[in-house]
Design an enzyme around this catalytic site. Structure first.
Site, PDB file in Angstrom:
ATOM      1  N   GLU A   3      -6.315 -12.081  -4.219  1.00 50.39           N
ATOM      2  CA  GLU A   3      -5.980 -11.088  -3.192  1.00 50.39           C
ATOM      3  C   GLU A   3      -6.234 -11.711  -1.822  1.00 50.39           C
ATOM      4  O   GLU A   3      -7.348 -12.124  -1.504  1.00 50.39           O
ATOM      5  CB  GLU A   3      -6.831  -9.837  -3.382  1.00 50.39           C
ATOM      6  CG  GLU A   3      -6.592  -8.804  -2.298  1.00 50.39           C
ATOM      7  CD  GLU A   3      -6.921  -7.389  -2.729  1.00 50.39           C
ATOM      8  OE1 GLU A   3      -7.748  -7.212  -3.644  1.00 50.39           O
ATOM      9  OE2 GLU A   3      -6.345  -6.453  -2.139  1.00 50.39           O
ATOM     10  N   HIS A  60     -10.638  -8.212  -7.861  1.00 52.60           N
ATOM     11  CA  HIS A  60     -10.301  -7.615  -6.576  1.00 52.60           C
ATOM     12  C   HIS A  60     -11.196  -8.266  -5.530  1.00 52.60           C
ATOM     13  O   HIS A  60     -12.363  -8.562  -5.815  1.00 52.60           O
ATOM     14  CB  HIS A  60     -10.603  -6.117  -6.661  1.00 52.60           C
ATOM     15  CG  HIS A  60     -10.516  -5.367  -5.369  1.00 52.60           C
ATOM     16  ND1 HIS A  60     -11.598  -5.193  -4.531  1.00 52.60           N
ATOM     17  CD2 HIS A  60      -9.473  -4.744  -4.771  1.00 52.60           C
ATOM     18  CE1 HIS A  60     -11.218  -4.485  -3.474  1.00 52.60           C
ATOM     19  NE2 HIS A  60      -9.940  -4.193  -3.592  1.00 52.60           N
ATOM     20  N   ASP A  65     -14.590  -6.129  -8.688  1.00 46.71           N
ATOM     21  CA  ASP A  65     -14.856  -6.801  -7.415  1.00 46.71           C
ATOM     22  C   ASP A  65     -16.268  -7.381  -7.510  1.00 46.71           C
ATOM     23  O   ASP A  65     -17.219  -6.635  -7.758  1.00 46.71           O
ATOM     24  CB  ASP A  65     -14.745  -5.790  -6.266  1.00 46.71           C
ATOM     25  CG  ASP A  65     -14.833  -6.457  -4.902  1.00 46.71           C
ATOM     26  OD1 ASP A  65     -13.904  -6.275  -4.102  1.00 46.71           O
ATOM     27  OD2 ASP A  65     -15.834  -7.150  -4.627  1.00 46.71           O
ATOM     28  N   ASP A  93      -0.104  -0.369  -4.766  1.00 42.67           N
ATOM     29  CA  ASP A  93      -1.484   0.127  -4.834  1.00 42.67           C
ATOM     30  C   ASP A  93      -1.526   1.449  -4.072  1.00 42.67           C
ATOM     31  O   ASP A  93      -1.287   1.484  -2.869  1.00 42.67           O
ATOM     32  CB  ASP A  93      -2.397  -0.909  -4.163  1.00 42.67           C
ATOM     33  CG  ASP A  93      -3.870  -0.512  -4.183  1.00 42.67           C
ATOM     34  OD1 ASP A  93      -4.195   0.539  -4.775  1.00 42.67           O
ATOM     35  OD2 ASP A  93      -4.680  -1.262  -3.601  1.00 42.67           O
ATOM     36  N   GLU A 132     -11.547  -1.666  -9.166  1.00 39.96           N
ATOM     37  CA  GLU A 132     -12.324  -2.069  -7.989  1.00 39.96           C
ATOM     38  C   GLU A 132     -13.425  -1.066  -7.693  1.00 39.96           C
ATOM     39  O   GLU A 132     -14.387  -1.395  -7.012  1.00 39.96           O
ATOM     40  CB  GLU A 132     -11.402  -2.235  -6.772  1.00 39.96           C
ATOM     41  CG  GLU A 132     -10.809  -0.940  -6.267  1.00 39.96           C
ATOM     42  CD  GLU A 132      -9.841  -1.150  -5.114  1.00 39.96           C
ATOM     43  OE1 GLU A 132      -8.705  -1.570  -5.383  1.00 39.96           O
ATOM     44  OE2 GLU A 132     -10.214  -0.889  -3.963  1.00 39.96           O
ATOM     45  N   GLU A 159      -1.418  -0.343  -9.126  1.00 42.48           N
ATOM     46  CA  GLU A 159      -2.885  -0.354  -8.988  1.00 42.48           C
ATOM     47  C   GLU A 159      -3.422   1.014  -8.582  1.00 42.48           C
ATOM     48  O   GLU A 159      -2.879   1.669  -7.701  1.00 42.48           O
ATOM     49  CB  GLU A 159      -3.237  -1.407  -7.930  1.00 42.48           C
ATOM     50  CG  GLU A 159      -4.708  -1.568  -7.631  1.00 42.48           C
ATOM     51  CD  GLU A 159      -4.971  -2.810  -6.756  1.00 42.48           C
ATOM     52  OE1 GLU A 159      -4.277  -3.831  -6.939  1.00 42.48           O
ATOM     53  OE2 GLU A 159      -5.849  -2.744  -5.887  1.00 42.48           O
ATOM     54  N   LYS A 198       0.853  -1.189   0.000  1.00 35.57           N
ATOM     55  CA  LYS A 198       0.000   0.000   0.000  1.00 35.57           C
ATOM     56  C   LYS A 198       0.889   1.239   0.000  1.00 35.57           C
ATOM     57  O   LYS A 198       1.708   1.440   0.903  1.00 35.57           O
ATOM     58  CB  LYS A 198      -0.873   0.008   1.262  1.00 35.57           C
ATOM     59  CG  LYS A 198      -2.004  -0.991   1.194  1.00 35.57           C
ATOM     60  CD  LYS A 198      -3.100  -0.517   0.259  1.00 35.57           C
ATOM     61  CE  LYS A 198      -4.250  -1.500   0.228  1.00 35.57           C
ATOM     62  NZ  LYS A 198      -5.250  -1.137  -0.778  1.00 35.57           N
TER      63      LYS A 198
HETATM   64 CA    CA Z   1      -6.828  -1.682  -4.294  1.00 37.37          CA
END
Ligand code: CA
Length: 382
Positions: A335, A302, A275, A200, A252, A226, A171
């Site tokens: 994920e 996702h 997602d 991401d 997502e 991402e 992240k």
């Molecule tokens: Ca994400």
């Protein structure tokens, strides 16, 4: 067979240690679950994806007040028919966001019912298993302080490695300089291993900073970058895709074939990440996957929901064709969020586990889950 009832369950669980992603602090876990029961005794489970900062009551209200009245008494096997009816009915106040998450949860539960009725896993109904197992990637590296956490994040990378992960998603989005420092610390902690990284930023930056970050971390041979910019800026995605070597991923926060059409026609994505709990469920995922395939775009779903959404995502992963075929083609990966989450570990009888760094995809009817109702009662807020 007729739909007899729909019950919505809103769950919340405060986190002992709040954590941050680039858009804010997550202080509690939440989920919008729903169960659809039929007149012949089948119960199908679905989940409307609740983003980290999204109140789960919004999708719950959409299901209760907008969707449920349309569904009672209907044939649950009419998945495609009902999807279009619900979409058309909510078009003027829906199309995206929590209303689409509500439709997604309903659609997921209808496919679960279809699978149980026909005694087949959803993946079989979607056309069969391209794969029986999927490799998980560790999603983690959330922040506890915000910035200046290089050492702790490098430690976390070592921990994931020791836990057997060979793919990890970091992240970022906490300031370009801080992000670059974090990536150097993690890469150096993993030096000499075969671990591959993705990043991401949760659309933290505008085009300039997103490009600066991309150029600064390109040396780490990333599997994907991402949500580099906001989903409204498809031109930004396209620009980054043209200027950077690494694949650009996103989706997502996009919904339905209508939403994804604009990404594909703008050549804005290398990897689409719908997602299941918010793109419109299995029915919409089928439309999106077909369109991605036709545009040469890879799909990697996702998933950040509870054990219900995880089980659904595994069924989609099983039935997902590879877009660019070759003998050693890139396979989709799962994920696997490593942050604390009782709705993943306690909610179903057999939560997903990793064996030899692979997750086995269920071959039981429907989504293949038994929901633990005690956990629903324990965390219920409505
Ligand atoms: Ca994400």
């Amino acid at each position: 067979m007729k739909i007899q009832n729909i019950r919505v369950h809103v769950l919340e669980c405060p986190l002992e240690t709040p954590f941050a992603f680039s858009q804010g602090w997550v202080k509690s876990r939440s989920a919008t679950l729903l169960e659809i029961t039929t007149d012949n005794g089948i119960t199908g489970w679905g989940e409307a994806f609740s983003q980290g900062l999204e109140p789960p009551q919004i999708a719950a209200a959409a299901i209760e007040f907008a969707l449920k009245p349309e569904l009672l008494g209907r044939n649950p096997l009419d998945t495609e028919v009902l999807w279009h009816e619900l979409y058309n009915k909510t078009r003027d106040f829906g199309r995206t966001g929590s209303v689409m998450s509500a439709i997604s949860g309903v659609d997921m539960a209808l496919w679960d019912i279809a699978g149980q009725f026909l005694q087949q896993p959803v993946a079989q109904l979607l056309g069969g298993y391209f794969r029986s197992h999927v490799q998980p990637y560790a999603t983690g590296f959330y922040r506890i302080d915000g910035q200046g956490e290089c050492d702790r994040l490098a430690e976390e990378a070592i921990q994931h490695r020791e836990n057997g992960f060979s793919l990890m998603k970091v992240k970022l989005g906490f300031g370009v300089d801080d992000d670059v420092e974090v990536m150097h610390a993690i890469a150096s902690a993993l030096q000499g291993t075969e671990v591959r990284l993705m990043v991401d930023t949760n659309h933290a930056y505008g085009r300039h900073d997103a490009l600066a970050l991309g150029e600064a971390i390109e040396e780490f041979d990333l599997l994907w970058y991402e949500e580099p910019v906001v989903p409204e800026d498809k031109g930004g995605y396209r620009e980054l895709k043209e200027k950077l070597v690494m694949p650009i991923a996103g989706g997502e926060n996009e919904h339905s074939a209508y939403g994804f059409r604009d990404w594909f026609s703008n050549n804005a994505l290398d990897i689409a990440q719908p997602d299941l709990g918010s793109c419109g469920g299995f029915s919409a995922a089928r439309h999106i996957v077909a369109m991605a395939q036709a545009h040469g775009v890879r799909v990697n779903p996702h998933v950040w929901g509870s054990a219900v959404a995880q089980a659904a995502s595994l069924q989609l992963l099983a039935a997902l064709p590879v877009t660019n075929h070759n003998l050693f083609a890139n396979q989709p990966v799962l994920e696997f969020d490593t942050s604390s989450h009782p709705f993943r570990t306690e909610l179903v009888e057999h939560p997903i586990t990793r064996d030899n760094n692979l997750v086995k995809i269920s071959t039981k009817p429907g989504l293949g889950i038994n929901v633990n109702r005690d956990v629903i009662e324990k965390f219920r807020v409505n």
